[in-house]
Design a protein around this motif. Structure first.
Motif, PDB file in Angstrom:
ATOM      1  N   VAL B 374       0.194 -40.436  14.539  1.00  0.00           N
ATOM      2  CA  VAL B 374       1.543 -40.217  14.021  1.00  0.00           C
ATOM      3  C   VAL B 374       2.545 -40.985  14.876  1.00  0.00           C
ATOM      4  O   VAL B 374       2.570 -40.840  16.100  1.00  0.00           O
ATOM      5  CB  VAL B 374       1.904 -38.710  14.039  1.00  0.00           C
ATOM      6  CG1 VAL B 374       3.336 -38.492  13.574  1.00  0.00           C
ATOM      7  CG2 VAL B 374       0.934 -37.926  13.168  1.00  0.00           C
ATOM      8  N   TRP B 375       3.353 -41.809  14.244  1.00  0.00           N
ATOM      9  CA  TRP B 375       4.422 -42.541  14.931  1.00  0.00           C
ATOM     10  C   TRP B 375       5.716 -41.798  14.714  1.00  0.00           C
ATOM     11  O   TRP B 375       5.965 -41.265  13.642  1.00  0.00           O
ATOM     12  CB  TRP B 375       4.521 -43.967  14.381  1.00  0.00           C
ATOM     13  CG  TRP B 375       3.283 -44.754  14.643  1.00  0.00           C
ATOM     14  CD1 TRP B 375       2.110 -44.673  13.959  1.00  0.00           C
ATOM     15  CD2 TRP B 375       3.084 -45.737  15.682  1.00  0.00           C
ATOM     16  NE1 TRP B 375       1.188 -45.536  14.520  1.00  0.00           N
ATOM     17  CE2 TRP B 375       1.759 -46.195  15.562  1.00  0.00           C
ATOM     18  CE3 TRP B 375       3.902 -46.258  16.704  1.00  0.00           C
ATOM     19  CZ2 TRP B 375       1.221 -47.162  16.411  1.00  0.00           C
ATOM     20  CZ3 TRP B 375       3.376 -47.210  17.538  1.00  0.00           C
ATOM     21  CH2 TRP B 375       2.048 -47.658  17.400  1.00  0.00           C
ATOM     22  N   HIS B 376       6.554 -41.794  15.753  1.00  0.00           N
ATOM     23  CA  HIS B 376       7.733 -40.930  15.676  1.00  0.00           C
ATOM     24  C   HIS B 376       8.898 -41.547  16.434  1.00  0.00           C
ATOM     25  O   HIS B 376       8.718 -42.070  17.534  1.00  0.00           O
ATOM     26  CB  HIS B 376       7.377 -39.562  16.290  1.00  0.00           C
ATOM     27  CG  HIS B 376       8.505 -38.581  16.284  1.00  0.00           C
ATOM     28  ND1 HIS B 376       8.716 -37.686  15.261  1.00  0.00           N
ATOM     29  CD2 HIS B 376       9.506 -38.365  17.180  1.00  0.00           C
ATOM     30  CE1 HIS B 376       9.792 -36.959  15.517  1.00  0.00           C
ATOM     31  NE2 HIS B 376      10.286 -37.344  16.683  1.00  0.00           N
ATOM     32  N   GLY B 377      10.086 -41.468  15.852  1.00  0.00           N
ATOM     33  CA  GLY B 377      11.275 -41.767  16.622  1.00  0.00           C
ATOM     34  C   GLY B 377      12.175 -42.829  16.029  1.00  0.00           C
ATOM     35  O   GLY B 377      11.712 -43.811  15.473  1.00  0.00           O
ATOM     36  N   PHE B 378      13.473 -42.586  16.212  1.00  0.00           N
ATOM     37  CA  PHE B 378      14.490 -43.501  15.749  1.00  0.00           C
ATOM     38  C   PHE B 378      15.154 -44.204  16.932  1.00  0.00           C
ATOM     39  O   PHE B 378      15.159 -45.427  17.025  1.00  0.00           O
ATOM     40  CB  PHE B 378      15.511 -42.725  14.899  1.00  0.00           C
ATOM     41  CG  PHE B 378      16.836 -43.387  14.723  1.00  0.00           C
ATOM     42  CD1 PHE B 378      16.918 -44.703  14.274  1.00  0.00           C
ATOM     43  CD2 PHE B 378      18.013 -42.692  14.982  1.00  0.00           C
ATOM     44  CE1 PHE B 378      18.164 -45.312  14.112  1.00  0.00           C
ATOM     45  CE2 PHE B 378      19.251 -43.297  14.821  1.00  0.00           C
ATOM     46  CZ  PHE B 378      19.322 -44.607  14.393  1.00  0.00           C
ATOM     47  N   GLY B 379      15.685 -43.460  17.893  1.00  0.00           N
ATOM     48  CA  GLY B 379      16.266 -44.079  19.086  1.00  0.00           C
ATOM     49  C   GLY B 379      15.169 -44.590  20.008  1.00  0.00           C
ATOM     50  O   GLY B 379      15.241 -45.689  20.544  1.00  0.00           O
ATOM     51  N   PHE B 380      14.160 -43.769  20.199  1.00  0.00           N
ATOM     52  CA  PHE B 380      12.988 -44.106  21.006  1.00  0.00           C
ATOM     53  C   PHE B 380      11.784 -43.958  20.078  1.00  0.00           C
ATOM     54  O   PHE B 380      11.734 -43.013  19.302  1.00  0.00           O
ATOM     55  CB  PHE B 380      12.853 -43.141  22.189  1.00  0.00           C
ATOM     56  CG  PHE B 380      14.076 -43.092  23.050  1.00  0.00           C
ATOM     57  CD1 PHE B 380      14.195 -43.922  24.154  1.00  0.00           C
ATOM     58  CD2 PHE B 380      15.119 -42.232  22.762  1.00  0.00           C
ATOM     59  CE1 PHE B 380      15.329 -43.892  24.949  1.00  0.00           C
ATOM     60  CE2 PHE B 380      16.262 -42.193  23.555  1.00  0.00           C
ATOM     61  CZ  PHE B 380      16.370 -43.033  24.644  1.00  0.00           C
ATOM     62  N   ARG B 381      10.829 -44.848  20.168  1.00  0.00           N
ATOM     63  CA  ARG B 381       9.718 -44.767  19.217  1.00  0.00           C
ATOM     64  C   ARG B 381       8.369 -45.087  19.854  1.00  0.00           C
ATOM     65  O   ARG B 381       8.266 -45.966  20.709  1.00  0.00           O
ATOM     66  CB  ARG B 381       9.954 -45.726  18.048  1.00  0.00           C
ATOM     67  CG  ARG B 381       8.950 -45.556  16.907  1.00  0.00           C
ATOM     68  CD  ARG B 381       9.354 -46.317  15.660  1.00  0.00           C
ATOM     69  NE  ARG B 381       8.380 -46.090  14.597  1.00  0.00           N
ATOM     70  CZ  ARG B 381       8.383 -45.050  13.783  1.00  0.00           C
ATOM     71  NH1 ARG B 381       9.328 -44.130  13.899  1.00  0.00           N
ATOM     72  NH2 ARG B 381       7.453 -44.904  12.853  1.00  0.00           N
TER      73      ARG B 381
END
Ligand code: HEM
Ligand code: HEM
Ligand code: FES
Lengths: 107, 391
Positions: B374-381
């Motif tokens: 699972v990949w996650h994140g908008f500011g940090f990813r």
């Protein structure tokens, strides 16, 4: 225009023409010259634009700028008396013919 | 000139799950666009993201309305421009040079990496994200900063709490209570370490700052250390996990990287492909124009390096992980005066030490189920785990 010659660590020479007012780092990027990264865009914050000014041109390019010494300490390759951050060398008509040598490593 | 078009369709949840198709559409259709869900104007082309970060007079980092100040209990260098910024940054920069790493610390970092690798079982599936990527990043940073005595768990918790606090745009008081406690713990530990380093100096960032001939104020020494804690663990962790994924899902490239020992190129491609810090915000100081669009004073623009890194103008097949690119002018370390202070460290530790050691130790490791990551994140990813079968 001002002629600048970049001599790569392996001896390859690349000659380019640049408008006065640009700098030696930006000119390399604009002309796809390998061996200069210039990651901070000339803000003197990355030391990935390190170059050695050819002995014949050290007077014409002048002394290091304020703060440049400190940032040069962060360069990946050996710092010598003729080391400069190429983003801090502004091109003027007086530098037409300038030769700079590039280090093996920038990062 | 027209004002920026408004994109009402984009929700934060979509960006957190997978921003890349959204950015690709924006680059093609609306490269400068207002996104009400984030209350920011998105810049998605490489030329614009770079221009904004390079020009700190027009696009300031000094936005007093962010939750960063309460989270860090300090006005940190990340939110300053000009002389004060340079002075505070240069106070620690020399602890982050390639030479210090090469001459003093490379062997120590190899030993640290080895020690964590020694603990791994063979023949089992192990989450390298939590077993290696995170704690090794934390351990190495503890040494670089001069914070000996802090445990991996403390470093990782402080880092995450600072990040959660700085991202607390909802101004939830509970989150600031958590950062307040973390700040108290850090303040105590930093003060104790400073005392030790005054008596017995070394090459760490804290030692350099407290023993300087003309030191910056104590408040800013502490703030600098906290910024490095907040910025120096999760990014190398996410970078490493991303590179692992890229290589293990592209065995032909992995083989070639091994053959050429092209670990540095693999590092650059990993952070280009999924930038650990995806975007940076800047406050617009005067009315201006970007890409033919009027940008009013007071607007906040988001310079999205994640998108710049896949800009069709600069990258061929930028959506794909391809180590052997002709050029890789990514912006994952930012650009301009706030260009990452830890870039040399990240390149040397992750690219030259951690990745090659890991693949040397477990040459046949496999990623059993890439689809499950699972990949996650908008500011940090980054990926949230990296379960790998070790041989
Ligand atoms: C792969 C790993 C890393 C990535 C991708 C990364 C990325 C970045 C980026 C994009 C910025 C610029 C923020 C902006 O423009 O506002 C930044 C700033 C910064 N980073 Fe990193 N970073 C990494 C590792 C590190 C490490 C290991 C350290 C600590 C030793 C560190 C310390 C800092 C500091 C202190 C700043 C603030 C610089 C300033 O405002 O002048 N980073 N980083
Ligand atoms: C080093 C300590 C840092 C902490 C603890 C921190 C924390 C944050 C977080 C999580 C956000 C996200 C809030 C949102 O998306 O609305 C935020 C604002 C922002 N900062 Fe930082 N950040 C740090 C450094 C950086 C760096 C180096 C960058 C580089 C760009 C950065 C990028 C962001 C992003 C993407 C936002 C998004 C929100 C906005 O538009 O202001 N952060 N800060
Ligand atoms: S381009 Fe970064 S120091 Fe010259």
């Amino acid at each position: 225009m001002v002629k600048v010659t970049y001599v790569a660590a392996d001896g390859t020479r690349t000659e380019v023409d640049a408008p006065p007012g640009s700098n030696v780092m930006q000119t390399a990027l604009d002309n796809d010259v390998d061996g200069i990264v210039g990651e901070c865009g000339g803000a003197m914050m990355c030391a990935t634009c390190h170059c050695y000014v050819d002995e014949d041109w050290s007077d014409a390019t002048g002394a290091r700028r304020d703060g440049e010494d400190d940032m040069l300490d962060c360069a990946a390759d050996e710092v010598r008396p003729n080391s400069r951050l190429s983003c801090q060398i502004r091109l003027t008509e007086g530098l037409d013919g300038l030769v700079v040598h590039l280090p093996e490593e920038q990062v | 000139m027209p004002l920026a078009p408004v994109d009402e369709t984009v929700a934060i949840g979509d960006l957190v799950r997978d921003p890349y198709p959204i950015y690709r559409r924006m680059r093609a259709e609306t490269p400068v666009v207002r996104v009400p869900a984030v209350k920011r104007t998105f810049l998605t082309k490489a030329a614009y993201t770079k221009m904004v970060k390079d020009d700190v007079v027009l696009f300031s980092s000094n936005d007093p309305t962010t939750p960063m100040e309460p989270a860090f209990r300090a006005h940190t260098l990340m939110r300053k421009d000009g002389e004060e910024h340079r002075r505070e940054r240069m106070a620690m920069q020399k602890a982050f040079t390639p030479k210090v790493i090469k001459t003093n610390w490379a062997q120590l970092y190899r030993d640290i990496t080895d020690r964590y690798l020694d603990r791994l079982p063979r023949g089992e599936t192990v989450d390298l994200y939590s077993a290696i990527c995170a704690p090794v990043s934390a351990r190495i940073l503890t040494h670089i900063l001069g914070l000996d005595g802090a445990s991996d768990e403390e470093m990782m918790r402080w880092s995450q709490q600072l990040i959660d606090g700085a991202g607390n745009f909802a101004w939830d008081p509970k989150l600031f209570e958590i950062t307040d406690r973390a700040n108290e713990e850090m303040d105590l530990h930093i003060a104790a370490c400073a005392e030790r380093l005054r008596a017995d100096p070394d090459d760490s960032a804290l030692s350099l700052m407290v023993n300087a001939a003309d030191p910056i104020p104590w408040s800013q020494i502490v703030a600098n250390i906290k910024i490095a804690i907040g910025g120096g663990i999760n990014e190398p962790r996410d970078a490493m996990a991303t590179i692992l994924y890229g290589l293990l899902t592209n065995p032909d490239q992995l083989e070639e990287v091994r053959r050429q020992e092209a670990w540095a190129a693999a590092f650059e491609e990993g952070i280009r492909w999924v930038a650990p810090i995806q975007a940076s915000s800047r406050l617009v100081m005067e009315d201006t124009v970007i890409g033919g669009i009027d940008i009013p004073k007071g607007d906040i623009v988001m310079s999205i390096q994640a998108s710049a890194n896949r800009d069709e103008d600069l990258f061929h097949e930028g959506e794909d992980f391809r180590v052997f690119r002709d050029k890789n002018p990514h912006q994952s370390f930012g650009t301009g005066p706030h260009h990452c202070a830890g870039a040399h460290i990240a390149r040397r530790t992750v690219g030259e030490i951690m990745m090659p050691e890991l693949f040397e130790r477990f040459p046949d490791m496999r990623l059993p189920d890439p689809e499950a990551i699972v990949w996650h994140g908008f500011g940090f990813r980054g990926p949230l785990s990296m379960p790998v079968t070790l041989n």
